[in-house]
Design a protein around this motif. Structure first.
Motif, mmCIF file in Angstrom:
data_model
loop_
_atom_site.group_PDB
_atom_site.id
_atom_site.type_symbol
_atom_site.label_atom_id
_atom_site.label_comp_id
_atom_site.label_asym_id
_atom_site.label_seq_id
_atom_site.Cartn_x
_atom_site.Cartn_y
_atom_site.Cartn_z
ATOM 1 N N ALA A 16 35.382 36.111 42.813
ATOM 2 C CA ALA A 16 34.541 35.720 41.675
ATOM 3 C C ALA A 16 35.061 36.344 40.385
ATOM 4 O O ALA A 16 35.023 35.712 39.317
ATOM 5 C CB ALA A 16 33.096 36.134 41.923
ATOM 6 N N LEU A 17 35.591 37.558 40.463
ATOM 7 C CA LEU A 17 36.159 38.190 39.270
ATOM 8 C C LEU A 17 37.408 37.459 38.790
ATOM 9 O O LEU A 17 37.661 37.380 37.583
ATOM 10 C CB LEU A 17 36.465 39.661 39.543
ATOM 11 N N VAL A 18 38.171 36.905 39.714
ATOM 12 C CA VAL A 18 39.351 36.111 39.337
ATOM 13 C C VAL A 18 38.909 34.872 38.563
ATOM 14 O O VAL A 18 39.481 34.543 37.509
ATOM 15 C CB VAL A 18 40.188 35.719 40.581
ATOM 16 N N VAL A 19 37.896 34.183 39.059
ATOM 17 C CA VAL A 19 37.377 32.990 38.368
ATOM 18 C C VAL A 19 36.822 33.401 37.008
ATOM 19 O O VAL A 19 37.045 32.722 36.003
ATOM 20 C CB VAL A 19 36.314 32.270 39.222
ATOM 21 N N SER A 20 36.125 34.534 36.944
ATOM 22 C CA SER A 20 35.583 35.029 35.680
ATOM 23 C C SER A 20 36.693 35.257 34.664
ATOM 24 O O SER A 20 36.569 34.876 33.498
ATOM 25 C CB SER A 20 34.815 36.332 35.924
ATOM 26 N N LEU A 21 37.788 35.850 35.103
ATOM 27 C CA LEU A 21 38.919 36.110 34.216
ATOM 28 C C LEU A 21 39.524 34.804 33.690
ATOM 29 O O LEU A 21 39.808 34.674 32.496
ATOM 30 C CB LEU A 21 39.989 36.933 34.951
ATOM 31 N N LEU A 22 39.700 33.837 34.580
ATOM 32 C CA LEU A 22 40.274 32.548 34.163
ATOM 33 C C LEU A 22 39.367 31.827 33.164
ATOM 34 O O LEU A 22 39.839 31.266 32.173
ATOM 35 C CB LEU A 22 40.554 31.669 35.378
ATOM 36 N N VAL A 23 38.067 31.841 33.422
ATOM 37 C CA VAL A 23 37.120 31.186 32.514
ATOM 38 C C VAL A 23 37.097 31.931 31.174
ATOM 39 O O VAL A 23 37.058 31.316 30.109
ATOM 40 C CB VAL A 23 35.712 31.100 33.146
ATOM 41 N N ALA A 24 37.147 33.264 31.200
ATOM 42 C CA ALA A 24 37.153 34.064 29.974
ATOM 43 C C ALA A 24 38.413 33.808 29.149
ATOM 44 O O ALA A 24 38.376 33.863 27.921
ATOM 45 C CB ALA A 24 37.036 35.548 30.303
ATOM 46 N N LEU A 25 39.525 33.536 29.825
ATOM 47 C CA LEU A 25 40.778 33.240 29.116
ATOM 48 C C LEU A 25 40.803 31.828 28.551
ATOM 49 O O LEU A 25 41.757 31.458 27.866
ATOM 50 C CB LEU A 25 41.979 33.462 30.049
ATOM 51 N N GLY A 26 39.797 31.049 28.865
ATOM 52 C CA GLY A 26 39.700 29.709 28.313
ATOM 53 C C GLY A 26 40.383 28.628 29.128
ATOM 54 O O GLY A 26 40.598 27.525 28.623
ATOM 55 N N VAL A 27 40.719 28.910 30.363
ATOM 56 C CA VAL A 27 41.324 27.896 31.226
ATOM 57 C C VAL A 27 40.248 26.841 31.520
ATOM 58 O O VAL A 27 39.168 27.185 31.994
ATOM 59 C CB VAL A 27 41.847 28.517 32.543
ATOM 60 N N PRO A 28 40.539 25.574 31.213
ATOM 61 C CA PRO A 28 39.515 24.538 31.437
ATOM 62 C C PRO A 28 39.337 24.229 32.931
ATOM 63 O O PRO A 28 40.200 23.634 33.568
ATOM 64 C CB PRO A 28 40.062 23.326 30.682
ATOM 65 N N LEU A 29 38.204 24.670 33.481
ATOM 66 C CA LEU A 29 37.911 24.473 34.904
ATOM 67 C C LEU A 29 36.533 23.835 35.032
ATOM 68 O O LEU A 29 35.550 24.355 34.498
ATOM 69 C CB LEU A 29 37.915 25.804 35.652
ATOM 70 N N SER A 30 36.463 22.744 35.764
ATOM 71 C CA SER A 30 35.164 22.128 36.026
ATOM 72 C C SER A 30 34.420 22.998 37.043
ATOM 73 O O SER A 30 35.011 23.846 37.717
ATOM 74 C CB SER A 30 35.352 20.718 36.581
ATOM 75 N N VAL A 31 33.124 22.782 37.175
ATOM 76 C CA VAL A 31 32.313 23.580 38.102
ATOM 77 C C VAL A 31 32.818 23.449 39.540
ATOM 78 O O VAL A 31 32.996 24.462 40.229
ATOM 79 C CB VAL A 31 30.809 23.215 37.984
ATOM 80 N N PRO A 32 33.088 22.224 40.033
ATOM 81 C CA PRO A 32 33.607 22.142 41.404
ATOM 82 C C PRO A 32 34.967 22.854 41.556
ATOM 83 O O PRO A 32 35.214 23.495 42.581
ATOM 84 C CB PRO A 32 33.770 20.638 41.648
ATOM 85 N N LEU A 33 35.800 22.796 40.544
ATOM 86 C CA LEU A 33 37.098 23.470 40.603
ATOM 87 C C LEU A 33 36.916 24.992 40.587
ATOM 88 O O LEU A 33 37.651 25.714 41.269
ATOM 89 C CB LEU A 33 37.990 23.015 39.450
ATOM 90 N N GLN A 34 35.939 25.470 39.841
ATOM 91 C CA GLN A 34 35.646 26.904 39.831
ATOM 92 C C GLN A 34 35.219 27.378 41.218
ATOM 93 O O GLN A 34 35.661 28.419 41.693
ATOM 94 C CB GLN A 34 34.548 27.224 38.810
ATOM 95 N N ILE A 35 34.376 26.597 41.857
ATOM 96 C CA ILE A 35 33.890 26.965 43.191
ATOM 97 C C ILE A 35 35.023 26.930 44.207
ATOM 98 O O ILE A 35 35.150 27.821 45.044
ATOM 99 C CB ILE A 35 32.711 26.054 43.605
ATOM 100 N N ILE A 36 35.863 25.908 44.118
ATOM 101 C CA ILE A 36 37.013 25.813 45.032
ATOM 102 C C ILE A 36 37.968 26.973 44.795
ATOM 103 O O ILE A 36 38.457 27.597 45.752
ATOM 104 C CB ILE A 36 37.719 24.447 44.873
ATOM 105 N N LEU A 37 38.228 27.288 43.530
ATOM 106 C CA LEU A 37 39.109 28.407 43.208
ATOM 107 C C LEU A 37 38.525 29.719 43.720
ATOM 108 O O LEU A 37 39.246 30.565 44.260
ATOM 109 C CB LEU A 37 39.334 28.472 41.697
ATOM 110 N N TRP A 38 37.197 29.903 43.580
ATOM 111 C CA TRP A 38 36.549 31.104 44.091
ATOM 112 C C TRP A 38 36.713 31.210 45.608
ATOM 113 O O TRP A 38 37.054 32.278 46.129
ATOM 114 C CB TRP A 38 35.063 31.087 43.711
ATOM 115 N N ALA A 39 36.506 30.108 46.306
ATOM 116 C CA ALA A 39 36.632 30.114 47.769
ATOM 117 C C ALA A 39 38.066 30.406 48.196
ATOM 118 O O ALA A 39 38.302 31.205 49.115
ATOM 119 C CB ALA A 39 36.167 28.778 48.345
#
Length: 150
Positions: free
Chosen positions: A36-59
């Motif tokens: 989850a911290l990895v996804v947080s870092l990517l979202v904070a850096l402004g990487v455009p990720l949709s919600v389903p992609l965020q969940i898949i990336l977290w998993a």
């Protein structure tokens, strides 16, 4: 209603999972928090990720961290001591004589890997030994090892 998780949502979620590891002693929930911290870092850096992609990336990140831990890093950290193991397990272990036995006193042998919680043990040997000789454990008698020189 559209909900778009912000980086701080993932940050809090990750920290909560990592804190939950205190109460769930399996050491697996921690890695899901790290994912989850990895996804947080990517979202904070402004990487455009949709919600389903965020969940898949977290998993995927969580599974990758878990696999790396259990497959590669944890085996490197195994406890190599023989503490708590029956005396049968130490028979045959070899050590080096660091103090010679003299009249009325036992010698001392040192092991590279601690045996039964200690790396230096008093010993009794029926053979003559010299400093630096390699000896092997034959028996444990109280707090003294009975060794032999081969």
């Amino acid at each position: 209603m559209d909900f778009e998780p912000q980086y701080w949502h993932w940050l809090i979620f990750g920290m909560l999972l990592m804190i939950a590891e205190i109460f769930i002693p399996s050491f697996t929930v921690f890695w899901f928090g790290l994912g989850a911290l990895v996804v947080s870092l990517l979202v904070a850096l402004g990487v455009p990720l949709s919600v389903p992609l965020q969940i898949i990336l977290w998993a995927l990140a969580s599974c990758a961290f878990t696999l790396l831990w259990f497959r590669f890093f944890r085996p490197l950290m195994k406890d190599r001591t023989k503490a708590g193991i029956a005396s049968e397990a130490v028979k045959g272990e070899s050590g080096q004589v660091i103090k010679l036995p003299v009249e009325g006193q036992r010698g001392v042998v040192r092991f590279t890997t601690p045996l039964l919680g200690d790396d230096e043990w008093p010993f009794i040997c029926n053979n003559e030994v010299a400093l630096g000789d390699r000896v092997f454990v034959v028996e444990v008698s109280g707090n003294t090892l009975i060794v032999e020189k081969r």
